[in-house]
Structures are given as C-alpha cells and as structure tokens.
Design an enzyme around this catalytic site. Structure first.
Site, PDB file in Angstrom:
ATOM      1  N   ASP A 948     -21.839 -44.283  21.942  1.00 59.63           N
ATOM      2  CA  ASP A 948     -22.859 -43.516  21.381  1.00 59.63           C
ATOM      3  C   ASP A 948     -22.305 -42.313  20.606  1.00 59.63           C
ATOM      4  O   ASP A 948     -20.918 -41.998  20.567  1.00 59.63           O
ATOM      5  CB  ASP A 948     -23.487 -42.497  22.621  1.00 59.63           C
ATOM      6  CG  ASP A 948     -24.286 -43.422  23.644  1.00 59.63           C
ATOM      7  OD1 ASP A 948     -24.498 -44.577  23.468  1.00 59.63           O
ATOM      8  OD2 ASP A 948     -24.400 -42.910  24.903  1.00 59.63           O
ATOM      9  N   LYS A1017     -27.228 -25.992  24.469  1.00 60.91           N
ATOM     10  CA  LYS A1017     -26.896 -27.540  24.010  1.00 60.91           C
ATOM     11  C   LYS A1017     -28.043 -28.106  23.104  1.00 60.91           C
ATOM     12  O   LYS A1017     -28.108 -28.580  22.160  1.00 60.91           O
ATOM     13  CB  LYS A1017     -26.587 -28.287  25.207  1.00 60.91           C
ATOM     14  CG  LYS A1017     -26.581 -29.808  24.837  1.00 60.91           C
ATOM     15  CD  LYS A1017     -26.407 -30.528  26.206  1.00 60.91           C
ATOM     16  CE  LYS A1017     -26.276 -32.117  25.660  1.00 60.91           C
ATOM     17  NZ  LYS A1017     -26.204 -32.917  26.894  1.00 60.91           N
ATOM     18  N   ASP A1173     -28.727 -44.253  17.687  1.00 59.99           N
ATOM     19  CA  ASP A1173     -27.235 -44.093  17.637  1.00 59.99           C
ATOM     20  C   ASP A1173     -26.603 -44.434  18.811  1.00 59.99           C
ATOM     21  O   ASP A1173     -25.315 -43.908  18.814  1.00 59.99           O
ATOM     22  CB  ASP A1173     -26.891 -42.489  17.043  1.00 59.99           C
ATOM     23  CG  ASP A1173     -27.683 -41.489  18.091  1.00 59.99           C
ATOM     24  OD1 ASP A1173     -28.309 -41.987  18.970  1.00 59.99           O
ATOM     25  OD2 ASP A1173     -27.257 -40.539  18.157  1.00 59.99           O
TER      26      ASP A1173
END
Length: 1258
Positions: A948, A1017, A1173
């Site tokens: 990732d 985050k 991704d």
C-alpha cells in the site's frame, strides 16, 4: 432603434430599401402581423444598393396607415416612423453587406436568440433609465464592440464567414450616429454636453460586463441547440432501426418528413437527417433489392446537399447484387461516381460495417467489373501514443517463463463449453444462485412460498392481458407522421418477455430497503434499459454477431494457453490479430441501435404505469378473514428531500412481509452483476469490451452527466489504448474462492452474525418498537416517537447490511468450485473498478478474505517472509516499525498465528483484534499451511500480498512540487524506518497548542493531553482530497467525542481550534503541495464561474476527464426531457468544481501510476491486481512488483505534468484578445488568463530517491 435581421429576413430577403421604415417593426407587433399578411408577390428581393422604388414607398405608407388605424394614440405626437431613407457611411454599408451574408445562412438559428436578447436588453434599459438622470445619461450601444470586430475583418481584407458568429452574438442596424461612433474617428472633439468622466467610465464598464455576459449566454444557447439536434439525430437513427426490426417502413419516412418540416433550415436539416440516417434507409431497401427506392434516396440526398460516403455506395452495390443477373451498367456508374467522390473501393472494406452477407454481395458485384480485385485489410496500429510507454511498443526478445493465466483454463473442449454457458447466461440476462439463508422450511414458510408462487402466476396472467390491451391502444394512437413514437420500440419484444421482466421487477421491489428508494425517474430508466438490452441481444442474434463472437473467442482462448503468444501480445493485440487472420469485416458495435435516455424513460414509464394500475393483491391474504380486500401491490409516494419533492414507488407492506417470510431458496442477479466463467471480452474501443454479449459501459457516470462519456467516445481508440489494456490485463486475472474462509463466514452469518468482525446481525435482533398507550403524556409520547424513528432507521440499516452480506456470500458460494473473472471499467477520473457490484476484491474486509489467485506459484526463498510481513501489516499494530522488526514480531507470535488458523472460533482468537480480521485469519491459515509443508519454498501459494502507498495523495503532491520536507514525511525519501505523516502533523499541532497554552489560550489548555495521531489522522488523510475546514472540524469533533475523558461541551470549539492548527501544520510541512492545491482551486473556480464550463483535463495516459458537477435548477423535476436540457444547458456548480478538482486530479494521477505498473507487470509476466493505491501480487513476486512500482512513479512524475496541464487549460479555456475586446477594470477574463499560466514553482527534491525508498509502498 434597432432592426434585428434574423427575425424578418425570411420575408424581406435582405432588401435594403425597406431598412429604414422597418426599423420600427420590432417595436410595433401589429406592423409585423400586417407585414406577414402582404402577398408574397409584393415581397421584394432588391439588392443592398437598390434605391427605394415608388411601389415600396407606397407599401410602407399603407403599412403605416393600417397601424395607425389599429393603434390610436391618446395624445397627438409626431410620428417616429420616418419613410425617408437615412444615409449611412460607406464603411457601415460594407459591414451591413457582410452581416446579411452571414445571417441569411443562419437566420433560423438566430430567431429565438434575438428574441431573448431583445427582452433582456429592454429590461436592462428600463433599469438603467431609473438609475440615471435623463439629462446626462448616455445611450449605451451594446453592439459597438461587435461592429468593431466585423469592421476589422473587412478593413483587413479578410473574408467574413459564418464561423465568426462564435464571437458575435447579435447584429442590428442602428442610427447613423451610433454606427459612426463604432468606427475609428480622427480629431473628434468631445461634445459639450458629455457626462463627467467618472460616471461615463462606470457606465461603460457596466455595459462591457453586460456585453460579455450576453456573448456567453448566446454561446450557451448555441450549445443547447446543438445538443438538441444531436439528440434528435440519435433518436431518429434508433427509431429507423426499431421500425425496420418489426417491418414497419411507412413510419420511417413519416418521421423524417416531420423533422424536415420542423427544422426548415438546411443547416439544421443536414445535421438531423445526415448521411448516417440516409445510410440506414439505404441498408433497409438494399436487403430487399429495391433499386427504385434506393435511387430516390440518392436523389433526396443530392437535393439536401448531403454527400454519400463509402457506406452509401456499398448499399447501392448490395442492391444490385440482390438481382439476378447483376446490372453491370448500373454498377459501373456507381463505381464511377465513387471515383468522382474520391472514395476508393478499398475504403468500403475498411470503413463499412457489414453484417450477414452484405460484404459478399458487394464483393460479387465488384468482381463483375474488376475480377482481380481483392480487398486488403491491413493490421491495425496497436502501439501506444504516450512517450512514457515507448518501451512497451517493442516486442520482447525472450519468452516468459510463466504467465498468470497458463494452466487455469481446462482443455479446449471444456473451455468451449464454458464459453457457451457464459453466452447462454448473458442471453437469458439472469443468473440464479442458491441463497445461503435457505433452510429447511417450516409450515409457515411453506405457506408463504405457496402464496407467493400463486401470486406470481396471477400477476403473469394479468400482465399478459393488460399489456396486450395497452399495446393495442398504443398502436391505435400511433401516427406515422408525428416524429419518434415509443410504439415501434415496444413492439421489438414479444409480450411474454415483458411479462417476465415485470414479474422480476415486482419481486425486486419487494426485496428493496425500507429506507432508501430510487426515484421513479431512475426506476423508469433502469426498466427501459432492461428492455433495450433484450432488444440488442436479439439484434446480435439476427445479425449473426453471436456466431461470429463464438468463432473469434474460440481462437482467442489460445492466448491463455500459449506462453509464447502471451509474451508477444497483450489481450487486445491478440484479439485484433485473430480478427485480422480470420479476415473478418469491421465490427458492428450496434451503437446506432441504442436508445436515448428520453426513449428509455418513456418505455419504463409505460411499463411501470401498467404495474401500478393493473397489479393487485389481497391485503388480507396473511390473515384468516372472510372479506377480501384487493389493493395495488405497489403504489406511488411523495417525499420531500431538502427543497425538492421526489416521487417514489413503494411495495405494499403485506407484499414485503410475504416475500421475507417465504425465505426464497434462490436469488436472481442480472448477468452484469456477477463474475464471468470465462475471461471477459477484451476492450478494443470505448464501446466494445467487458461482458461477451451484454452491453458494458467503459466509463461509469452519474445519471445527470453524459459529457464525459461523449468525450471518451469521440477520442480515437489509439489514444486510450493504455487505459483499455490496463482493464484487459486486470480483467484477465483469474480468481478462485478461499473455501475454508467462506465456510467460516457462512457459519457465523447463519448463527446470527458477529459485530466484532463486521458480520451483520439479522433484523430479528433489533429491539421491538416501543408501544404508545393512551395514558402517556405528550412529552412521553414525543420521546417514544423519537425512539421509534431511530429504531426504524436502525432496522433499515441492519436489513441493508444483512442483504449486502447475503448477496456476497451467496454469489461466492455459487462460484466456490469454479474459476471466475471480473470485467473491469473506470470512473470519470480513470480509477479502475470491477463491474460486478457485490462480490469483488474492491469490497470490504470480508469480501477480500474470500478471494485467491486462481494461478498458484511456489513461495520461493522470500515468499513466506512476505506472507508474515503482510499479516502484520493487516493487523495495523506495527506501522512505525521496520520490515525487519515486523518479520521478527511475526515469528515471536507464531503460536498465536497457528492457533488462529487451527481454532478460529474456539481458540485464543487473536485474529479478531486486527484492523482487517477476516483477511488476517485467511493469512494465518496460509502461513500455517506453508510452515507445515515439507519444503515451504516449494509450497504453491494462491494468496495475494498487498503493498500500500504511504498517504498516496500527499505522495503525488510532494512529487509534483518536488517538495523535500513533504517527500520525507510521506516516505518518498529513503529512511531506515517508515515515516508517519500523521504523527508528524500531530507533533506540530501539539507544539502550537503548547505555545498557545503558555499564552493563556483557554481552549489550548483544555486540549492538554488530547492531541494524538488518531485525532488528526482522518483530516490529514482527506485534506489532500479537498476537505474543507467545516468538514475537518466535523471529523475532529467525532474523534474527540470518542474520548470519554474529554469534556463534551468543549468538543465544538476544540474541534474548530484543532482543524485550524492542522491546516496550518500541513501548510508548514507541505509548502509546495498547498501552493499546487491552491492553484488547482483558483483555476477551477475561474473556469467554472467565468467560462461557465466544467473543468476538463487529459491524464498522462490520454484519458479525457470532465468533472460532472452541475447546478440543478430550482423546482427541478426529474424527467427524460429535463435531464436532456440539464445536460445541454446546465451551469457548473462552482463550489463543487473548485473543491473537487484537486482530489480528482490527484486521483487521475494515482490511476495513471497504477496503470503504468499494471502494464509493465504484464510485460514481466507476473500476476497483478489493484485496489486504487494498493497493489497485489503473489508472495514470490513482491520484490519484482515493488521495483516496477517505484520505477513507474519516477517515470510518471518526470513528465512536465503541471506545465502540460497549464498548456491544456490555457488552450481550452483562456480568452483571446479578440474575445475580450475592450477589457474593463478587474476583468475576470484577464484574471483567468493570468491564473492558467501561473504554474507553481517547484522545489529541489531529487525524484530518483524514490527508487531507494523501502517504505514508499510497503
């Protein structure tokens, strides 16, 4: 006063002698009516320079008298209607000549436009009259600027033609003084009574702004008209083919005559009834050998000024071939005419779409004249255009050791049987699978099933009778000379097909959610599309395209068996080679057979009206009663959504209860919602690929946006070869089901679910609704009402989640012993998705855990280590640790891993603590199997390992801006341990908070000890995708609410404070990224607000992108016509356009990176799958994939991406000096031009550092 040519040129034919007296005609409606009553013999065709004759003067006087008799003024005033001829300067006469030349060719298009402009200018004049003094207010001439443009073309000696209308929206003859002021005048002294300079400037600026707005509005009107004409052309072609399908010829000519009458302008007529329409007519009569009608059609084409093309002449030759003997003389004349039109015979076999025996007929006629002629079909150019893919244009010198496909398919005979099964499934359109919820039925379930079956039989009989009756009524209403009608479309299928479609639709409505329901417009469109799909399948069968596909596909299967073929070609190239070697004619994609949205919705509405009006059911069927009450099975409801009223269709509650209580043993899914049992048809063009027979769209779009699809369809296929080949490589990857994991999930699902591992609970576990009794107070009742509302909402959500899991597990169980494939397509940004919506690897943790590569590979020396590292990555527990530390920790907890694999539901259950528990469990089982094998390196693994990106959006921003600090934060720069951007931002925010707390800021003190990585985050992750400060505040407030120790009443001000500090910290850490993002926002804002157009760009691999965000007009009601007008005339939503451009552009970059990696992985012969991704491959190939991932990222960002974007936007959206004319202060058009050129400066980060970064993707 102004005379607008477009409104009257049909009647005065440009006569200059009538110019002065007709100047007042637009102000006097009675004069216009009287003029139209004048006999045609008295309408003059004098030239521009001819003086007025006595007859003309007498006519004008008669018109004046008639008007004065009808309109008697209250007070006597001097007549402003002057019959004397006014003198105009020679320059102005030249301008008038050119204006009339232009407008005589386009007067019909300008009628509506000029009428609209007159109304707007009248309103503007009335407003200006109130706001200015009568003495000093000058008369503003809105057309001087356009006359300047015309005069400059004339004085330069250049010819003025119709194309110049793009900059000139309206022309009119004005008083001589006004026209003279538009021309350059030397030594002109200002008038004594001129207004003050300041006031004059403001008025002129206002006029210039109004002028720019009018020009933009006229361009929009032209776009609406053009799209309407295109829609009519498309509908007319599909209507002709539908009529031909049911052998109705008369309505075809009636529809063509109707539109020819509705659009008398030759230009419009040639666009609606174009050469493709005539070719369809020629094709119909060519099959009958009707030479007389074919000749008449050619004569009509000649009279309309339409040049025949290769397809037209092919139909003519086919007509000759239908007669025996062949008329050689006529054939020679046709071939001679082709030569006159510069159409070689070879072009027929390259450009024409032949079906059935058409090609043989044409060739037989040609051989009568030229016996030695043989058509040559050259092998098409299969290379890539982008320079970044130049290396893939060269054939590899060595044969691959192995491929991801070889050995997956069974022998040739079984493969052909699978092909036939898939084609039969797609012809039926439905796949029936056994429901995993099906259990041994009890008495109540059997009763419900019998009642539901009898209800279906009753519906089928009712529908058959009512549909036949309604079709007969529709046929009686059908008027062949009234344009396109839905009857021929509906008549393409037998009544029995409609009965099956509608019964399935009723069951689908009964399965629906209690909360969300699509609007009736969407339901109508979906139902109409089902009818169209069945019709297209019939057409493919009638044209023998199914047989051709089966023959071609049987040869194409060699690609998956021979590694030498796989080494030399990709999927698309080999399919094209097979077609070339078999000497097949050009493919017929049946694009003209497809129906427009307008037709689909009308057909769907007709069928839904039949359901609502005819289908009844006994509402007391589940109770023991003597009196039966029959009510509609479905009904319409109306709901308010914000300021709009939405019409929905709901099933009767008794029907829903009956369906749920029957617990059906099987579930029906549309074929295009399921995997395929053979590799998908490779994408060859934007319209050909995906499922074998079912129509698959390349670009998935919102219902209200079709421009992106049109743009992709218009580009040459060669431009999008990289995109198509990526979809082909991903779609060709075979999969199998991880049966041990599937069986465990089904066991948990049937035992009531488990929230801890995201297996949804059944609705039966939702608490019962509290009852309302009479003895409750009003406040208590209100509390219970709120509780009931929340419980109903929760029940609806639980049911939706439970159904979603049921569908996934049932489809997976159906394919448990099979190899299957996922056809792929893209969204408007180029991101890739599997077409099946339920069971696929882009799903959540549960769906991914059930999937394995069908082709296994030995683990090799490092495969087992990569499996263990992947396991720790899935848990999310060692994100800050190095790969070495992660591997060491996996070895430390090997006992827990093995216990999870052996006793997943009864042991320590360590796997449940993971971020992705089911994938973790699947990996535990794979590690256990490999570790216990005699030779782990030789263990054949089917398990996919993921790599990732590290905050991939910020990685692309840092690379675009060559930002050193940003690159280090997101692991573009090599470090011994991974850098955590979220912790870095949290550290900067905490530093700022500490300083503010020292400065006695109250909220900073409250937040002491609460600023953590978890709190910021989500905001850091989404800030790159355009999250606003309002959105960031909501995200942080949600995180603070989860902290029990934090004071609830302080969450809002604390969230606002932290959102602001997070934005500042990101700006500090990613300087270049913020500059680029701000530039994106400025560009999008100006393009959408000044140009009134959606933002567009082209990805590095050639995919054109158009942002599909438009404003819905107030009181907008969904309908087929409103959607068409919305697509044609909708203005972009400026807020959405500017907020979405940065994330969408970055998404188009991450999709380009994935596609580059995929294409090079295919060349390397390794398996590859991707979830945006996150890249997947076999454990043994992780190192190869990692190398390719880094190399292609560097190659992508070595391109001048921002410079190319600036150049494209400037070319597409900037204003030329001629467009701007005389700018006004702070002219937004000048600002747009400047912003599009101002590419942000770059830093000094060395992009090749990515090649050495271990944690770039990990």
């Amino acid at each position: 006063m102004a005379l607008r040519f477009g409104c009257l040129l049909d009647h005065v034919h440009g006569s200059r002698a009538l110019r002065a007296p007709l100047r007042r005609l637009l102000e006097e409606k009675t004069l216009v009516r009287n003029l139209l009553k004048i006999p045609r013999s008295l309408r003059f065709k004098a030239t521009l320079s001819a003086p007025p004759s006595s007859a003309e003067t007498n006519l004008i006087v008669e018109i004046e008298k008639t008007a004065k008799k009808k309109n008697k003024p209250a007070t006597k005033k001097q007549s402003s209607f002057d019959t004397k001829r006014q003198t105009f300067p020679p320059e102005v006469d030249n301008i008038h000549r050119e204006i009339i030349k232009v407008l005589q060719n386009s007067r019909h298009q300008l009628k509506d436009k000029i009428r609209m402009l007159r109304e707007r200018e009248a309103a503007a004049a009335a407003t200006a009259k109130k706001s200015r003094s009568r003495k000093t207010a000058p008369r503003i001439n809105f057309n001087d600027h356009r006359l300047d443009i015309l005069a400059s073309h004339i004085h330069d000696g250049s010819h003025l033609h119709q194309d110049h209308l793009s900059n000139v929206s309206d022309f009119r003859i004005q008083a001589p003084s006004a026209l003279e002021s538009a021309l350059p005048v030397k030594n002109s002294a200002p008038k004594k009574d001129a207004p003050p300079k300041k006031e004059s400037k403001s008025v002129i600026n206002k006029a210039l702004k109004e002028e720019a707005r009018i020009v933009e509005q006229c361009q929009e009107d032209a776009t609406v008209r053009e799209m309407t004409i295109q829609q009519l052309n498309s509908s007319l072609k599909s209507y002709i083919l539908a009529c031909a399908h049911i052998d109705l010829v008369k309505p075809i000519f009636g529809a063509i005559a109707f539109y020819r009458e509705q659009y008398p302008s030759p230009v419009d007529r040639r666009k609606i009834v174009d050469v493709s329409v005539y070719n369809l007519l020629l094709n119909i009569f060519a099959k009958e050998g009707n030479m007389v009608t074919v000749k008449e059609i050619f004569q009509q084409m000649k009279s309309d000024g339409i040049r025949p093309n290769a397809q037209s002449f092919a139909s003519a030759l086919e007509t000759i071939a239908r007669h025996d003997p062949i008329d050689v003389k006529t054939a020679k004349r046709i071939i001679r005419q082709m030569q006159d039109e510069n159409i070689p015979l070879q072009d027929m076999f390259l450009q024409c779409r032949f079906v059935l025996d058409e090609r043989d007929c044409v060739l037989r006629v040609i051989h009568e004249i030229r016996p030695n002629f043989q058509p040559t079909i050259p092998f098409c150019d299969v290379s890539y255009q982008p320079t970044i893919l130049e290396s893939l244009n060269h054939r590899p010198s060595a044969v691959l050791k192995d491929t991801p496909y070889r050995g997956v398919l069974p022998n040739r005979d079984l493969s052909r049987q699978l092909l036939k099964d898939q084609m039969d499934r797609e012809m039926r359109g439905v796949l029936t699978v056994k429901s995993i919820d099906a259990v041994a039925p009890d008495a109540k379930t059997r009763l419900y099933r019998s009642k539901l079956d009898s209800l279906k039989q009753q519906w089928a009989k009712t529908l058959e009778m009512s549909l036949q009756r309604n079709m007969d009524a529709l046929k009686m209403q059908f008027r062949p000379k009234r344009g396109v009608h839905i009857y021929p479309y509906l008549a393409t299928l037998p009544i029995s097909d409609y009965v099956d479609i509608l019964v399935d639709e009723l069951i689908r409505l009964a399965q629906g959610s209690e909360g969300y329901t699509p609007s009736t417009f969407m339901l109508h469109a979906q139902l109409g599309r089902k009818v169209m799909d069945k019709y297209l399948l019939q057409c493919k069968k009638n044209y023998k395209l199914v047989d051709r596909l089966e023959k071609t596909y049987s040869e194409y299967l060699k690609y998956f068996e021979d590694k030498q073929v796989t080494s030399m070609y990709n999927c698309r190239q080999y399919w094209q080679k097979v077609e070339h070697d078999m000497k097949l004619p050009a493919r017929a994609d049946l694009g003209e057979h497809s129906w427009s949205k307008f037709i689909l919705v009308r057909i769907g509405k007709f069928l839904y009206d039949t359901i609502i009006n005819e289908i009844k059911m006994d509402s007391t069927m589940l109770r023991q009663v003597e009196m039966h009450q029959y009510v509609p099975a479905v009904y319409k409801v109306y709901r308010h959504y914000a300021d709009r009223l939405k019409e929905e269709v709901k099933p009767h509650p008794v029907l829903v209860k009956l369906y749920k209580g029957s617990r059906p043993e099987t579930l029906n899914f549309d074929t295009d919602m399921c995997p395929t049992c053979v590799p998908p048809h490779p994408w060859l063009t934007a319209k050909t690929g995906g499922y074998l027979l079912q129509k698959t769209v390349l670009t998935r779009l919102p219902e209200m946006s079709m421009k992106q699809g049109c743009v992709v369809d218009l580009v040459p296929s060669k431009q999008i070869f990289p995109i198509l080949d990526t979809l082909n490589q991903l779609g060709a990857s075979p999969w199998i089901v991880n049966k041990p994991v599937l069986d465990l999930i089904i066991q948990v699902f049937r035992n009531g679910g488990m929230e801890q591992v995201d297996i949804p609970l059944p609705v039966s576990q939702c608490p019962a609704l509290p009852k309302i009794t009479r003895d409750l107070s009003s406040e208590e009742k209100n509390v219970i009402y709120r509780q009931r509302f929340m419980l109903k909402k929760k029940r609806s959500e639980m049911f939706s989640l439970w159904c979603d899991a049921l569908y996934k597990l049932s489809i997976a169980n159906h394919f448990r012993d099979s190899v299957f494939w996922f056809p792929q397509n893209i969204d408007f940004r180029g991101r890739v998705y599997p077409v099946p919506p339920h069971f696929q690897h882009l799903g959540g943790d549960m769906a991914r855990s059930m999937l394995l590569f069908a082709k296994g590979m030995p683990l090799g020396d490092k495969g087992l280590d990569w499996l263990k590292i992947h396991l720790i990555n899935l848990t999310g527990l060692k994100k800050k640790s190095s790969l070495t530390d992660r591997l060491a920790w996996a070895n430390e907890i090997l006992d827990d891993i093995l216990d999870s694999a052996d006793n997943p539901l009864t042991g320590k259950q360590w796997w449940k603590e993971s971020d992705d528990p089911w994938q973790t469990l699947a990996c535990c089982m794979e590690i256990a199997n490999a570790s216990r094998s005699p030779n782990p390196a030789a263990y054949v693994s089917h398990f996919p390992v993921h790599q990732d990106g590290s905050c991939n959006g910020l990685q692309h921003y840092a690379a675009l801006g060559r930002d050193q600090k940003g690159a280090e934060a997101v692991n573009l720069y090599p470090f011994e341990t991974p850098q955590d951007v979220y912790s870095g931002v949290a550290g900067l925010v905490e530093k700022e908070r500490h300083q503010d707390a020292a400065a006695d800021v109250e909220i900073a003190k409250v937040l002491d000890g609460f600023v953590s990585r978890k709190v910021v985050k989500q905001t850091v992750m989404t800030i790159v995708y355009g999250v606003t400060r309002y959105g960031a505040r909501a995200q942080i407030q949600k995180q603070l609410a989860d902290i029990k120790a934090f004071p609830e009443h302080k969450s809002l001000p604390a969230a606002s404070y932290l959102a602001e500090k997070t934005f500042d910290s990101i700006k500090q850490m990613f300087t270049s990224a913020r500059q680029i993002q701000d530039w994106f926002v400025d560009c999008a804002k100006l393009i959408s607000s000044v140009r009134n157009k959606p933002v567009e760009w082209v990805t590095p691999l050639g995919l054109p992108v158009v942002q599909p965000y438009f404003k819905l007009p107030k009181n907008y009601a969904e309908s087929s016509r409103s959607v068409h007008l919305l697509q044609a005339n909708s203005k972009p939503n400026v807020m959405k356009q500017k907020n979405a451009f940065p994330p969408n552009f970055v998404h188009s970059l991450d999709s380009s990176h994935m596609m580059l990696t995929c294409l090079h992985a295919a060349r390397a012969g390794i398996s590859f799958a991707a979830v945006h991704d996150s890249y997947w491959t076999h454990p043994a190939n992780v190192d190869i994939m990692n190398k390719l991932t880094r190399e292609q990222f560097v190659a992508l960002h070595s391109l001048p991406i921002l410079d190319d974007l600036s150049e494209f936007l400037e070319k597409r959206f900037s204003y030329s000096p001629g467009d701007i004319g005389t700018p006004f202060p702070e002219d937004p058009r000048l600002r747009l031009n400047a912003v599009l050129k101002s590419v942000p400066t770059k830093g000094k980060f060395d992009l090749t550092s990515v090649l050495r970064s271990t944690y770039f993707f990990s």
